[in-house]
Design a protein around this motif. Structure first.
Motif, PDB file in Angstrom:
ATOM      1  N   ARG A 181       2.327   2.221  -3.474  1.00 57.44           N
ATOM      2  CA  ARG A 181       1.427   2.481  -4.588  1.00 57.44           C
ATOM      3  C   ARG A 181       1.711   3.796  -5.292  1.00 57.44           C
ATOM      4  O   ARG A 181       1.656   3.865  -6.524  1.00 57.44           O
ATOM      5  CB  ARG A 181      -0.023   2.400  -4.145  1.00 57.44           C
ATOM      6  N   ARG A 213      -4.966  -0.971  -9.836  1.00 52.24           N
ATOM      7  CA  ARG A 213      -6.096  -0.452  -9.043  1.00 52.24           C
ATOM      8  C   ARG A 213      -7.044  -1.569  -8.644  1.00 52.24           C
ATOM      9  O   ARG A 213      -7.519  -1.621  -7.508  1.00 52.24           O
ATOM     10  CB  ARG A 213      -6.861   0.605  -9.841  1.00 52.24           C
ATOM     11  N   ARG A 214      -7.355  -2.464  -9.586  1.00 56.12           N
ATOM     12  CA  ARG A 214      -8.241  -3.597  -9.256  1.00 56.12           C
ATOM     13  C   ARG A 214      -7.611  -4.492  -8.190  1.00 56.12           C
ATOM     14  O   ARG A 214      -8.296  -4.957  -7.274  1.00 56.12           O
ATOM     15  CB  ARG A 214      -8.551  -4.405 -10.519  1.00 56.12           C
ATOM     16  N   ALA A 265     -10.400  -2.944   0.273  1.00 55.47           N
ATOM     17  CA  ALA A 265     -11.723  -2.610  -0.258  1.00 55.47           C
ATOM     18  C   ALA A 265     -12.227  -1.251   0.223  1.00 55.47           C
ATOM     19  O   ALA A 265     -12.984  -0.588  -0.478  1.00 55.47           O
ATOM     20  CB  ALA A 265     -12.720  -3.690   0.120  1.00 55.47           C
ATOM     21  N   ASP A 266     -11.845  -0.814   1.392  1.00 52.23           N
ATOM     22  CA  ASP A 266     -12.355   0.441   1.953  1.00 52.23           C
ATOM     23  C   ASP A 266     -11.431   1.615   1.703  1.00 52.23           C
ATOM     24  O   ASP A 266     -11.491   2.614   2.410  1.00 52.23           O
ATOM     25  CB  ASP A 266     -12.573   0.284   3.465  1.00 52.23           C
ATOM     26  N   SER A 267     -10.567   1.535   0.695  1.00 54.78           N
ATOM     27  CA  SER A 267      -9.611   2.615   0.469  1.00 54.78           C
ATOM     28  C   SER A 267     -10.236   3.809  -0.243  1.00 54.78           C
ATOM     29  O   SER A 267      -9.712   4.906  -0.190  1.00 54.78           O
ATOM     30  CB  SER A 267      -8.403   2.110  -0.333  1.00 54.78           C
ATOM     31  N   GLU A 268     -11.362   3.599  -0.930  1.00 54.89           N
ATOM     32  CA  GLU A 268     -12.045   4.690  -1.613  1.00 54.89           C
ATOM     33  C   GLU A 268     -13.090   5.292  -0.674  1.00 54.89           C
ATOM     34  O   GLU A 268     -13.771   4.575   0.059  1.00 54.89           O
ATOM     35  CB  GLU A 268     -12.741   4.171  -2.871  1.00 54.89           C
ATOM     36  N   ASP A 303      -7.912  -2.706  -4.886  1.00 56.76           N
ATOM     37  CA  ASP A 303      -9.294  -2.738  -4.412  1.00 56.76           C
ATOM     38  C   ASP A 303      -9.673  -4.103  -3.854  1.00 56.76           C
ATOM     39  O   ASP A 303     -10.513  -4.198  -2.965  1.00 56.76           O
ATOM     40  CB  ASP A 303     -10.263  -2.365  -5.531  1.00 56.76           C
ATOM     41  N   SER A 304      -9.052  -5.169  -4.371  1.00 52.24           N
ATOM     42  CA  SER A 304      -9.389  -6.498  -3.866  1.00 52.24           C
ATOM     43  C   SER A 304      -8.850  -6.714  -2.451  1.00 52.24           C
ATOM     44  O   SER A 304      -9.442  -7.451  -1.669  1.00 52.24           O
ATOM     45  CB  SER A 304      -8.854  -7.576  -4.805  1.00 52.24           C
ATOM     46  N   GLN A 318      -4.745   0.223 -14.403  1.00 56.10           N
ATOM     47  CA  GLN A 318      -6.074  -0.318 -14.093  1.00 56.10           C
ATOM     48  C   GLN A 318      -5.959  -1.661 -13.379  1.00 56.10           C
ATOM     49  O   GLN A 318      -6.684  -1.930 -12.416  1.00 56.10           O
ATOM     50  CB  GLN A 318      -6.892  -0.467 -15.374  1.00 56.10           C
ATOM     51  N   TRP A 378       0.837  -1.200   0.000  1.00 55.97           N
ATOM     52  CA  TRP A 378       0.000   0.000   0.000  1.00 55.97           C
ATOM     53  C   TRP A 378       0.876   1.256   0.000  1.00 55.97           C
ATOM     54  O   TRP A 378       0.598   2.218  -0.705  1.00 55.97           O
ATOM     55  CB  TRP A 378      -0.932  -0.019   1.205  1.00 55.97           C
TER      56      TRP A 378
END
Length: 134
Positions: free
Chosen positions: A93, A115-116, A123-126, A119-120, A112, A90
């Protein structure tokens, strides 16, 4: 003379009884307190799933960096290989996205993909959006 048997931990309960040492810390009798290998089967499966997700993310980082050739990218690859926890990836990144900057379609696909992968695992980073489907 002060002997170890005269300490408060070794005083007999009764003058005629032998002294028994007193435990200095309480024992832990909860699941998982004995060590990381002991616990419920669900705990083990969750640890294995988290480890698998971490390894997949690490491979995604290395795949994204495979096409780039710079001195900084070599350093980034070494940092990714040395990562031991998801938080290590993390923290990398930003430099990885900077190394993948550009408008070429291949670099865009790598960003991309990264990013995927992030996100996997995170999950709560956005921040939550206000979008709601009808």
């Amino acid at each position: 003379m002060n002997s170890p048997l005269s300490s408060p931990l070794h005083r007999p309960l009764h003058p005629g009884l032998a002294a028994a040492p007193v435990a200095t810390a309480p024992r832990h009798y909860t699941p998982g307190a004995q060590g990381p290998g002991i616990g419920l089967p669900g705990d083990r499966q969750a640890r294995m799933a988290a480890r698998r997700a971490f390894v997949d993310l690490k491979q995604t980082y290395l795949l994204a960096l495979a096409g780039a050739t710079d001195a900084e990218v070599a350093w980034l690859r070494n940092q990714v290989r040395s990562a031991e926890e998801p938080v290590d990836l993390w923290l990398l990144r930003g430099p990885v996205f900077a190394a993948l900057a550009g408008t070429e379609p291949e670099r865009r696909r790598c960003r991309q993909m990264l990013r995927r992968g992030l996100d996997s695992v995170f999950a709560d980073s956005e921040p939550p959006s206000n979008f709601a489907p009808f």
